[in-house]
Design a protein around this motif. Structure first.
Motif, short mmCIF file in Angstrom:
data_model
loop_
_atom_site.label_atom_id
_atom_site.label_comp_id
_atom_site.label_asym_id
_atom_site.label_seq_id
_atom_site.Cartn_x
_atom_site.Cartn_y
_atom_site.Cartn_z
N PRO A 12 0.80 -1.22 0.00
CA PRO A 12 0.00 0.00 0.00
C PRO A 12 0.84 1.28 0.00
N ASN A 13 2.08 1.18 0.45
CA ASN A 13 2.94 2.36 0.44
C ASN A 13 3.35 2.78 -0.96
N TRP A 14 2.92 2.03 -1.95
CA TRP A 14 3.08 2.48 -3.34
C TRP A 14 2.36 3.82 -3.53
N LEU A 15 1.30 4.04 -2.77
CA LEU A 15 0.57 5.31 -2.88
C LEU A 15 1.48 6.49 -2.55
N GLY A 16 2.44 6.29 -1.68
CA GLY A 16 3.42 7.34 -1.41
C GLY A 16 4.28 7.63 -2.62
N LEU A 17 4.65 6.58 -3.35
CA LEU A 17 5.40 6.77 -4.60
C LEU A 17 4.56 7.56 -5.60
N LEU A 18 3.29 7.20 -5.68
CA LEU A 18 2.38 7.90 -6.59
C LEU A 18 2.28 9.37 -6.23
N LEU A 19 2.15 9.67 -4.95
CA LEU A 19 2.08 11.06 -4.51
C LEU A 19 3.35 11.81 -4.87
N THR A 54 14.35 7.32 -3.57
CA THR A 54 15.41 6.73 -2.76
C THR A 54 15.19 7.06 -1.28
N ALA A 55 14.93 8.32 -0.98
CA ALA A 55 14.70 8.73 0.40
C ALA A 55 13.46 8.05 0.98
N TYR A 56 12.41 7.96 0.18
CA TYR A 56 11.16 7.35 0.63
C TYR A 56 11.35 5.86 0.94
N VAL A 57 11.99 5.14 0.04
CA VAL A 57 12.20 3.71 0.25
C VAL A 57 13.16 3.47 1.41
N HIS A 58 14.17 4.30 1.54
CA HIS A 58 15.10 4.18 2.66
C HIS A 58 14.35 4.37 3.98
N ARG A 59 13.49 5.35 4.06
CA ARG A 59 12.71 5.59 5.27
C ARG A 59 11.80 4.40 5.58
N LEU A 60 11.14 3.88 4.56
CA LEU A 60 10.29 2.70 4.77
C LEU A 60 11.10 1.52 5.29
N GLN A 61 12.25 1.31 4.70
CA GLN A 61 13.09 0.18 5.10
C GLN A 61 13.58 0.34 6.54
N ARG A 62 13.91 1.55 6.93
CA ARG A 62 14.36 1.78 8.31
C ARG A 62 13.23 1.54 9.31
N ARG A 63 12.00 1.91 8.94
CA ARG A 63 10.86 1.78 9.85
C ARG A 63 10.23 0.39 9.82
N HIS A 64 10.20 -0.22 8.64
CA HIS A 64 9.54 -1.52 8.45
C HIS A 64 10.43 -2.40 7.58
N PRO A 65 11.49 -2.96 8.12
CA PRO A 65 12.45 -3.71 7.30
C PRO A 65 11.81 -4.89 6.56
N ILE A 66 12.19 -5.02 5.32
CA ILE A 66 11.77 -6.17 4.52
C ILE A 66 12.64 -7.35 4.97
N SER A 78 6.00 -5.52 -7.88
CA SER A 78 4.60 -5.13 -7.71
C SER A 78 4.44 -3.63 -7.89
N TRP A 79 5.36 -2.87 -7.30
CA TRP A 79 5.31 -1.42 -7.45
C TRP A 79 5.46 -1.01 -8.92
N VAL A 80 6.32 -1.69 -9.66
CA VAL A 80 6.49 -1.36 -11.07
C VAL A 80 5.21 -1.64 -11.85
N VAL A 81 4.59 -2.78 -11.60
CA VAL A 81 3.34 -3.12 -12.28
C VAL A 81 2.27 -2.07 -11.97
N MET A 82 2.16 -1.68 -10.68
CA MET A 82 1.17 -0.66 -10.32
C MET A 82 1.51 0.68 -10.95
N THR A 83 2.79 1.03 -10.97
CA THR A 83 3.21 2.31 -11.55
C THR A 83 2.91 2.37 -13.04
N LEU A 84 3.32 1.35 -13.76
CA LEU A 84 3.08 1.35 -15.21
C LEU A 84 1.59 1.24 -15.52
#
Length: 143
Positions: A12-19, A54-66, A78-84
């Motif tokens: 769902p954080n793909w919406l942040g990328l969209l924004l 880069t900053a957004y994904v880094h922040r997500l990874q620090r808060r919610h590590p994959i 998945s993010w690429v599919v949603m983006t395209l």
């Protein structure tokens, strides 16, 4: 973090990328393009968006590590599919753009570098996961 939790947070954080992309496009069209011209504004906006992603994904990874590489790749792809899907769907259905207009941003022979955005979107979760892995303590060398 369990795998289902990783997906529940990251997908769902793909919406942040969209924004970020929408804000970036707005700044490009209203601020950069009148000052720099269309082609230069597109290149600058692409680089700015890559930095923001880069900053957004880094922040997500620090808060919610994959938890592992497999999860990171699923998130990235998945993010690429949603983006395209959004980019081409919105462009065709709302913007009424021709396929040739939509694909023009991906023509690197014409100096367009937008293709870096979906490429980075795909790999960023894994790159940030690796960069934020806890470092093993360094053991002194014995001779």
């Amino acid at each position: 973090m369990r795998s289902s939790a990783a997906y529940r947070i990251w997908l769902p954080n793909w919406l942040g990328l969209l924004l970020l992309a929408v804000l970036n496009g707005t700044v490009r069209g209203t601020v950069l393009q009148p000052r720099l011209g269309e082609e230069t504004a597109r290149r600058v906006a692409t680089v700015v968006l890559l930095a923001a992603l880069t900053a957004y994904v880094h922040r997500l990874q620090r808060r919610h590590p994959i938890p592992d590489a497999a999860h990171a790749w699923v998130v990235g792809m998945s993010w690429v599919v949603m983006t395209l899907g959004f980019e081409f769907g919105f462009g065709r259905l709302v913007g009424k753009l021709a396929w040739s207009e939509l694909l023009a941003d991906y023509d690197v022979r014409a100096g367009r570098i937008w293709v870096l955005v979906p490429v980075w979107t795909a790999v960023a979760p894994e790159v940030m996961r690796r960069l934020t892995l806890p470092q093993a303590p360094h053991e002194p060398e014995t001779r």
